[in-house]
Design an enzyme around this catalytic site. Structure first.
Site, PDB file in Angstrom:
ATOM      1  N   TRP A  99       0.821  -1.202   0.000  1.00  0.00           N
ATOM      2  CA  TRP A  99       0.000   0.000   0.000  1.00  0.00           C
ATOM      3  C   TRP A  99       0.854   1.250   0.000  1.00  0.00           C
ATOM      4  O   TRP A  99       0.496   2.260  -0.627  1.00  0.00           O
ATOM      5  CB  TRP A  99      -0.979  -0.032   1.170  1.00  0.00           C
ATOM      6  CG  TRP A  99      -1.832  -1.258   1.111  1.00  0.00           C
ATOM      7  CD1 TRP A  99      -1.820  -2.336   1.954  1.00  0.00           C
ATOM      8  CD2 TRP A  99      -2.783  -1.584   0.079  1.00  0.00           C
ATOM      9  NE1 TRP A  99      -2.704  -3.288   1.528  1.00  0.00           N
ATOM     10  CE2 TRP A  99      -3.307  -2.858   0.381  1.00  0.00           C
ATOM     11  CE3 TRP A  99      -3.236  -0.916  -1.054  1.00  0.00           C
ATOM     12  CZ2 TRP A  99      -4.270  -3.479  -0.412  1.00  0.00           C
ATOM     13  CZ3 TRP A  99      -4.197  -1.537  -1.859  1.00  0.00           C
ATOM     14  CH2 TRP A  99      -4.701  -2.801  -1.528  1.00  0.00           C
ATOM     15  N   ASP A 166      -1.300   7.088   6.215  1.00  0.00           N
ATOM     16  CA  ASP A 166      -2.372   6.149   5.879  1.00  0.00           C
ATOM     17  C   ASP A 166      -2.561   5.239   7.082  1.00  0.00           C
ATOM     18  O   ASP A 166      -1.729   4.371   7.351  1.00  0.00           O
ATOM     19  CB  ASP A 166      -1.981   5.351   4.630  1.00  0.00           C
ATOM     20  CG  ASP A 166      -3.004   4.279   4.265  1.00  0.00           C
ATOM     21  OD1 ASP A 166      -4.008   4.123   4.988  1.00  0.00           O
ATOM     22  OD2 ASP A 166      -2.783   3.580   3.258  1.00  0.00           O
ATOM     23  N   LYS A 190     -11.839  -1.568   8.450  1.00  0.00           N
ATOM     24  CA  LYS A 190     -11.073  -2.377   9.403  1.00  0.00           C
ATOM     25  C   LYS A 190     -11.622  -2.181  10.821  1.00  0.00           C
ATOM     26  O   LYS A 190     -12.141  -3.092  11.440  1.00  0.00           O
ATOM     27  CB  LYS A 190      -9.592  -1.993   9.375  1.00  0.00           C
ATOM     28  CG  LYS A 190      -8.985  -1.849   7.996  1.00  0.00           C
ATOM     29  CD  LYS A 190      -8.843  -3.162   7.257  1.00  0.00           C
ATOM     30  CE  LYS A 190      -8.097  -2.945   5.949  1.00  0.00           C
ATOM     31  NZ  LYS A 190      -7.941  -4.194   5.178  1.00  0.00           N
TER      32      LYS A 190
END
Length: 357
Positions: A99, A166, A190
């Site tokens: 990511w 992030d 999440k």
């Protein structure tokens, strides 16, 4: 009973599911949450309360805006440089996994990118340390938790340049000092809510410093000026997030859930280190609390153990294809009883193998 260790979209509290299901049938005087206008006072109240709870739970200082956006963290990979990286400037990125790599790839479409450090050569099994962040960087970007590889940064790298993070997979899981960041973004799926919602926490003064013309939907200021309703927001995802934020507050907030998350992670890592059939995949000092990655000492036993675990109601532990083995994702709503169920399965499988040999 199913024990859901899926990496995301992931487990949410049962009471949140029940409340959300009821709202689908009847949110307001016979109308479903799926059909009410986002311009109603009832939904405006939902957004206002969600905003208030994010700020309360994370102790967000004044001078920051909370935004409820769409497009996932993947859209933020482009929005961040579009809003913060001016012509001729360079942004610095820490490469700690897939990511992080995708984020810096998108930034390169906008401007210059400097990778301050990377653990790619070691298949991202550790977090690089002792790297330098150039003082003239437009901003420094990093990913706090790496879901695929099971590493996590618990300390914010020291720098005087704006910090962007992030936090998709560990926001709300531990106490953070928001004042150390200029922009935080996180896909909700999440620890916050269902897929379809992205939360951004933006320091207002970091915006408006570049000359680039930014499309309205990609401009943070557009969303700030319109209270996250520049266009139709993800109504249901925001509502479920609100329910989940209420649940988190009822449990005592982020500080209390952090204690539970530490207990869950410590218990499973203890078993991985004790059990001769298993071993962890990343540096001990960088181990994630959210995504615990491990493999079998004998790879031939991985499929049999996965099958055995599934028979015990344990789902979602198959590792990402780039790492293999197993990944137990242990987000806020996962009860410690599920962790003990996985540990029991590991111990019973160990006993079976001992008898077979």
């Amino acid at each position: 009973m199913k024990h859901n260790f899926g990496a995301g979209p992931c487990i949410l509290p049962q009471e949140v599911f029940k409340q959300a299901a009821q709202a689908v049938l009847d949110f307001n005087d016979g109308l479903s949450i799926l059909e009410i206008s986002h311009r109603t006072t009832e939904f405006e109240a939902v957004v206002a309360e969600a905003d208030k709870l994010v700020k309360e739970l994370l102790n967000v200082p004044s001078g920051y805006s909370v935004l409820f956006l769409q497009g996932g963290a993947s859209l933020q990979f482009a929005m961040v440089p579009m809003n913060l990286l001016g012509d001729g400037q360079t942004a610095s990125y820490l490469d700690t996994g897939v990511w992080a790599t995708k984020a810096l790839k998108e930034a390169k479409f906008i401007g210059n990118v400097n990778v301050v450090a990377s653990s790619k050569d070691a298949n991202y099994t550790f977090i690089p340390k002792d790297f330098e962040i150039p003082a003239d960087s437009a901003y420094f970007h990093y990913t706090s938790n790496n879901t695929i590889y099971g590493t996590e940064l618990f300390e914010v790298p020291k720098t005087n340049v704006p910090v962007v993070c992030d936090m998709s997979s560990d926001i709300m899981s531990r106490v953070i000092d928001v004042s150390q960041f200029d922009l935080i973004y996180a896909g909700a799926q999440k620890n916050v809510g269902p897929a379809g919602l992205t939360i951004a926490i933006v320091k207002n003064e970091v915006l408006g410093k570049i000359d680039r013309k930014i499309p309205s939907m990609l401009n943070y200021q557009s969303h700030i000026d319109n209270d996250s309703m520049y266009n139709t927001p993800p109504v249901f995802s925001i509502y479920v997030a609100l329910l989940n934020l209420r649940w988190l507050k009822s449990k005592g907030g982020v500080a209390e859930i952090e204690k539970e998350n530490k207990q869950k992670a410590e218990a499973l890592y203890r078993e991985i280190d004790r059990n001769p059939l298993f071993k962890g995949t990343c540096a001990v000092e960088d181990r994630s609390r959210m995504n615990i990655c491990f493999v079998m000492e004998n790879p031939a036993l991985e499929k049999p153990f996965l099958k055995y675990a599934e028979e015990q109601g344990i789902v979602g532990i198959k590792g990402h294809r780039s790492v293999g083995g197993f990944r137990a994702s242990m987000y806020n709503a996962l009860p410690i009883t599920s962790v003990h169920a996985l540990i029991d399965a590991m111990q019973l499988f160990e006993e079976q193998q001992a008898k077979a040999n």
